[in-house]
Design an enzyme around this catalytic site. Structure first.
Site, PDB file in Angstrom:
ATOM      1  N   TRP A 111      -0.626   0.488  10.467  1.00 55.17           N
ATOM      2  CA  TRP A 111      -0.900  -0.918  10.746  1.00 55.17           C
ATOM      3  C   TRP A 111       0.362  -1.699  11.069  1.00 55.17           C
ATOM      4  O   TRP A 111       0.337  -2.689  11.765  1.00 55.17           O
ATOM      5  CB  TRP A 111      -1.608  -1.570   9.550  1.00 55.17           C
ATOM      6  CG  TRP A 111      -2.924  -0.932   9.290  1.00 55.17           C
ATOM      7  CD1 TRP A 111      -4.093  -1.207   9.940  1.00 55.17           C
ATOM      8  CD2 TRP A 111      -3.205   0.118   8.352  1.00 55.17           C
ATOM      9  NE1 TRP A 111      -5.085  -0.399   9.453  1.00 55.17           N
ATOM     10  CE2 TRP A 111      -4.580   0.424   8.477  1.00 55.17           C
ATOM     11  CE3 TRP A 111      -2.450   0.811   7.412  1.00 55.17           C
ATOM     12  CZ2 TRP A 111      -5.206   1.399   7.713  1.00 55.17           C
ATOM     13  CZ3 TRP A 111      -3.059   1.779   6.655  1.00 55.17           C
ATOM     14  CH2 TRP A 111      -4.422   2.068   6.805  1.00 55.17           C
ATOM     15  N   HIS A 126       0.878  -1.185   0.000  1.00 51.25           N
ATOM     16  CA  HIS A 126       0.000   0.000   0.000  1.00 51.25           C
ATOM     17  C   HIS A 126       0.906   1.223   0.000  1.00 51.25           C
ATOM     18  O   HIS A 126       1.213   1.773   1.060  1.00 51.25           O
ATOM     19  CB  HIS A 126      -0.904  -0.013   1.228  1.00 51.25           C
ATOM     20  CG  HIS A 126      -1.867  -1.162   1.250  1.00 51.25           C
ATOM     21  ND1 HIS A 126      -3.207  -1.017   0.971  1.00 51.25           N
ATOM     22  CD2 HIS A 126      -1.676  -2.491   1.484  1.00 51.25           C
ATOM     23  CE1 HIS A 126      -3.810  -2.202   1.057  1.00 51.25           C
ATOM     24  NE2 HIS A 126      -2.893  -3.116   1.364  1.00 51.25           N
ATOM     25  N   HIS A 143      -8.744  -7.827  -1.600  1.00 52.86           N
ATOM     26  CA  HIS A 143      -8.471  -8.122  -0.193  1.00 52.86           C
ATOM     27  C   HIS A 143      -9.632  -9.014   0.253  1.00 52.86           C
ATOM     28  O   HIS A 143     -10.759  -8.537   0.384  1.00 52.86           O
ATOM     29  CB  HIS A 143      -8.466  -6.847   0.644  1.00 52.86           C
ATOM     30  CG  HIS A 143      -7.186  -6.099   0.609  1.00 52.86           C
ATOM     31  ND1 HIS A 143      -6.679  -5.545  -0.535  1.00 52.86           N
ATOM     32  CD2 HIS A 143      -6.289  -5.814   1.605  1.00 52.86           C
ATOM     33  CE1 HIS A 143      -5.524  -4.944  -0.248  1.00 52.86           C
ATOM     34  NE2 HIS A 143      -5.267  -5.092   1.035  1.00 52.86           N
TER      35      HIS A 143
HETATM   36 FE   FE2 Z   1      -3.257  -5.237   2.041  1.00 56.98          FE
END
Ligand code: FE2
Length: 427
Positions: free
Chosen positions: A315, A59, A210
Site C-alpha cells: 500500500w 501493520h 479501522h
Molecule cells: Fe491501518
C-alpha cells in the site's frame, strides 16, 4: 545521587535549558546547583529532549514486502489488497519475524519505544499473530509492543471471522480491531463494531477499529463505535483509526459526530502517509484530501495521535518507520503549520500516543520511567523541518541507540564551509 544527568536540554513547549536527572532507570530531581554532580553527564547542547516516541498504528506483519510478488503499479488501495492477498499465501512465522525484527531496530533508532501493531487474523492458522506474539516476548526489553487482532477481510464477511477474533484474543492479543467499512453490507459493518467492543469488554481488552477509511460520505461507523463505547462504559479504552470519510461528511453531521466522539472519550489516530496516497483515487478534479478532521477534533478536546501505518508494503512503498515523516506530512496535508500546531505535532507522536495506548509511568516528570529521545535540533519546528537525527535514545535510563549527525561541507569561493541548515543570527 543520580546515575546520569542530561544538561542543557530543551523540553517541549519551553524556551529554557534545563537538566534532567535519571536514577534507577527513572526520572529524578536534578542535583541542586553547587551540589556534587554524577560522573555521567551528557551535554544536550540545547537539543530538544522529549519522552520516547510512540507509534500508535503500524501493520508490522506486512512491512518490507514491497514488490513481493509484484509491485503496485497503480498505487491504489485495491491493487494493494490484491497483491497482499497473493503475498499472504507465503507467510511463515520465520518470514514475519525476520522482517519485523528489522523494522523494530529502525524504530528504536528513530526513538520509538512503544508500538501498537495491527496483525491480520483472517487466517485459520493465525501465522502472523503467532509470529508477533513471539516477537512481543523476545524483544520486550528493547521495545514495548501492543498487538491488535485485525480482521483485514472483515469479521462478519470472513469465514469463522468471530471465532478467529475470539481465538486471537485468547492467544494474547491486547486490542480488538475491526474494519466495518470493508464488510459486505452496512448491517455487517454495524454488527462487527458491536461484536468488537463487546469482545473487548468481555476480556477487559482495548479496542482499535479501522473506521470509515474510505472517501464514501455514507460510511458512518464511527457513530456506532462512539455509541457502543458509551453503552458499555468503555470510555478511554477505545480508539478509532483513519476515519478518512469524516473529510467528506457534511459539516452539520461532522459537527454532531465530533461532539459524540468527545463524549465517548475515543482516541483518534490519523495516518497521513498512507492516506495521502490512497484516498481520493475515485475523484476527478478537485481531488479530496481524504483526511480526518484533525484540527476540529483537537479543538473539541479529543485525543488525536499520529501513525505511520505502513513501511514498504503493497500500500505504501516508502518510509523508514520514522514518526517525524508522518508529522512532516501532516504539517502540510492537515495544514498544521501554525506555531502552536507544529508543537502539537510532537505531542501527537509522544504524549497523545501514550494516552491512546494507556501507558503508565510515561513522561518527563520525576518518577516516570526514563524513556527519552534527544533530537539534533533545538525546537519542535526544527526537529520536524530537518527530520532531525535522534542523537540519543534512552530506555529505562540506558542508552539504546545513537546517531551521529551527518556533516555537509560546501566549497564556497574556494573555501570549504560546513552547513548545518540552522539560521545564523548576526554576530
Ligand atoms: Fe491501518
Amino acid at each position: 545521587m543520580p546515575d546520569l544527568v542530561i544538561t542543557n536540554a530543551r523540553l517541549p513547549r519551553s524556551e529554557h535549558l534545563v537538566s534532567v536527572a535519571i536514577e534507577g532507570g527513572k526520572i529524578a530531581t536534578p542535583p541542586a546547583a553547587g551540589a556534587a554532580q554524577p560522573a555521567n553527564v551528557i551535554d544536550a547542547r540545547g537539543g530538544l529532549l522529549t519522552p520516547a516516541l510512540v507509534e500508535p498504528h503500524i501493520h508490522l506483519d506486512a512491512v518490507l514486502t514491497v514488490g513481493q510478488p509484484r509491485h503496485n503499479l497503480s498505487g491504489s488501495l485495491f491493487e494493494g489488497i490484491a497483491i497482499w492477498g497473493e503475498r499472504v499465501k507465503d507467510l511463515t512465522v520465520d518470514d514475519v519475524k525476520r522482517r519485523v525484527a528489522q523494522v523494530l531496530r529502525w524504530q528504536v533508532a528513530n526513538g520509538v519505544l512503544f508500538v501498537r501493531s495491527h496483525v491480520d487474523v483472517c487466517d485459520p492458522k493465525l501465522t502472523a499473530l503467532r509470529a508477533l506474539l513471539e516477537v512481543r516476548e523476545e524483544f520486550a526489553d528493547q521495545i514495548t509492543l501492543q498487538l491488535v487482532a485485525f480482521p483485514q477481510q472483515g469479521i462478519q464477511s470472513f469465514p469463522d471471522g468471530e471465532a478467529l477474533m475470539r481465538r486471537a484474543v485468547e492467544m494474547g492479543a491486547d486490542v480488538v480491531g475491526g474494519i466495518p467499512h470493508f464488510e459486505l453490507t452496512r448491517e455487517y459493518g454495524e454488527q462487527s463494531v458491536k461484536f468488537a467492543v463487546a469482545l473487548a469488554h468481555e476480556f477487559n481488552k482495548l479496542v482499535d477499529i479501522h473506521c470509515d477509511e474510505t472517501d464514501d460520505e455514507h460510511s458512518r461507523f464511527l457513530e456506532v463505535l462512539a455509541a457502543e463505547t458509551i453503552r458499555l462504559n468503555m470510555q478511554g479504552r477505545v480508539t478509532a483509526s483513519h476515519t478518512t470519510a469524516m473529510h467528506s461528511y457534511n459539516n452539520a453531521y461532522a459537527g454532531r459526530l465530533i461532539v459524540n466522539v468527545a463524549r465517548a472519550g475515543l482516541h483518534m489516530v490519523t495516518n497521513p502517509l498512507d492516506n495521502a496516497v490512497l484516498q481520493g483515487r475515485f475523484d476527478h478534479y478537485p481531488i479530496r484530501r481524504g483526511h480526518t478532521r484533525v484540527k476540529e477534533l483537537l479543538a473539541a478536546g479529543v485525543n488525536v495521535c499520529l501513525g505511520h501505518d505502513s513501511v514498504m508494503d503493497p500500500w505504501y512503498p516508502l518510509g523508514k518507520a520514522d514518526p517525524l515523516q508522518a508529522a512532516f506530512t501532516l504539517a502540510h496535508y492537515g495544514q498544521m503549520s501554525g506555531f502552536e500546531e507544529i508543537r502539537t505535532l510532537i505531542d501527537m507522536i509522544t504524549v497523545n500516543g501514550a494516552r491512546a495506548l494507556g501507558l503508565r509511568d510515561y513522561g518527563l516528570e520525576p518518577g516516570c520511567r526514563a524513556d527519552l529521545v534527544l533530537f539534533d535540533a533545538p525546537s519542535e519546528s526544527d526537529a520536524i523541518r530537518l527530520m532531525a537525527p535522534r542523537r540519543l535514545v534512552i530506555r529505562a535510563g540506558k542508552v539504546v541507540a545513537r546517531t551521529e549527525p551527518a556533516t555537509s561541507v560546501v566549497t564556497w569561493k574556494g573555501r570549504e564551509e560546513p552547513v548545518d541548515f540552522m539560521p545564523k543570527r548576526p554576530s
